[in-house]
Design a protein around this motif. Structure first.
Motif, short mmCIF file in Angstrom:
data_model
loop_
_atom_site.label_atom_id
_atom_site.label_comp_id
_atom_site.label_asym_id
_atom_site.label_seq_id
_atom_site.Cartn_x
_atom_site.Cartn_y
_atom_site.Cartn_z
N ALA A 54 -37.77 22.80 7.10
CA ALA A 54 -37.11 22.22 8.27
C ALA A 54 -35.99 23.10 8.81
N ASN A 55 -35.52 24.05 8.01
CA ASN A 55 -34.35 24.84 8.41
C ASN A 55 -34.64 26.32 8.57
N GLY A 56 -35.81 26.63 8.98
CA GLY A 56 -36.12 28.03 9.21
C GLY A 56 -37.46 28.18 9.88
N PRO A 57 -37.82 29.41 10.22
CA PRO A 57 -39.14 29.64 10.82
C PRO A 57 -40.24 29.40 9.78
N ALA A 58 -41.46 29.19 10.24
CA ALA A 58 -42.58 29.01 9.31
C ALA A 58 -42.70 30.25 8.43
N ARG A 59 -42.84 30.03 7.12
CA ARG A 59 -42.93 31.14 6.17
C ARG A 59 -44.10 30.91 5.23
N ASN A 60 -44.51 31.98 4.56
CA ASN A 60 -45.61 31.81 3.61
C ASN A 60 -45.08 31.21 2.31
N GLN A 61 -46.02 30.79 1.45
CA GLN A 61 -45.65 30.08 0.24
C GLN A 61 -44.82 30.95 -0.69
#
Length: 198
Positions: A54-61
């Motif tokens: 919720a607090n950042g850009p979409a990232r990988n696992q």
């Protein structure tokens, strides 16, 4: 004071023991936080993951696992738990189709906001013996100690980010990077405990 037979001329050695104090506060927080998150998918760890999403850009696992200090295998199960109620979604990374990005959904963001408020109440209860000024000072000092402790950890750059944001509160990414640094401080203690137990 830790015992009923405490004598002023013979202070209890636990009264100024940092480990004892941190342990008492940590256990109190964990018990209350687990109660607030008792029916949340994945419990406290699921909440941490949703906070990261919720607090950042979409990232990988892999990036999320590193950020919040959770084993990648465990993280996969947590993402599955959060995906079932529609809190997060996986999508292909346009830069590398082999990677899957994790992003929060509108439903997940609403659930996160609700639980965040509940945890704020937990924090207020835990710090109830302090005045608002004392509480703010404690948070500031804990953040300083957490970032100092984290300096030996690969995530030390997050503490550097929060220092820069505090120096320039008008920075456009202040809110997001501040939240990320706060998360990094929360993961420092469990990691330190794991290292000391090895």
């Amino acid at each position: 004071m830790t015992g009923a037979t405490h004598r002023p001329d013979r202070p209890d050695p636990l009264d100024d023991d940092l480990g004892w104090m941190l342990g008492i506060v940590f256990r109190g927080y964990v018990r209350a936080a687990e109660h607030a998150l008792t029916d949340f998918p994945g419990g406290p760890r699921g909440y941490q993951l949703l906070t990261a999403a919720a607090n950042g850009p979409a990232r990988n696992q892999g990036a999320i696992a590193e950020e919040i200090g959770i084993d990648r295998t465990v993280l996969t199960y947590l993402i599955d738990d959060l995906e079932r109620p529609g809190f997060v979604a996986r999508r292909a990374d346009p830069a590398d189709r082999r990677n899957r990005l994790v992003e929060v959904t509108d439903t997940g963001r609403a659930a996160w906001e609700q639980r965040r408020l509940a945890l704020r109440q937990v924090e207020s209860h835990l710090l109830g013996a302090l005045t608002p000024t004392e509480s703010a000072t404690l948070r500031s000092l804990l953040q300083k100690v957490a970032c100092s402790t984290q300096a030996v950890d690969p995530l030390r750059d997050l503490c550097e980010v929060v220092t820069q944001v505090q120096a320039d509160p008008a920075a456009p990414d202040a809110r997001r990077t501040g939240a990320a640094a706060a998360r990094s401080g929360r993961t420092a203690t469990p990691r330190a405990r794991r290292r000391s137990a090895d």
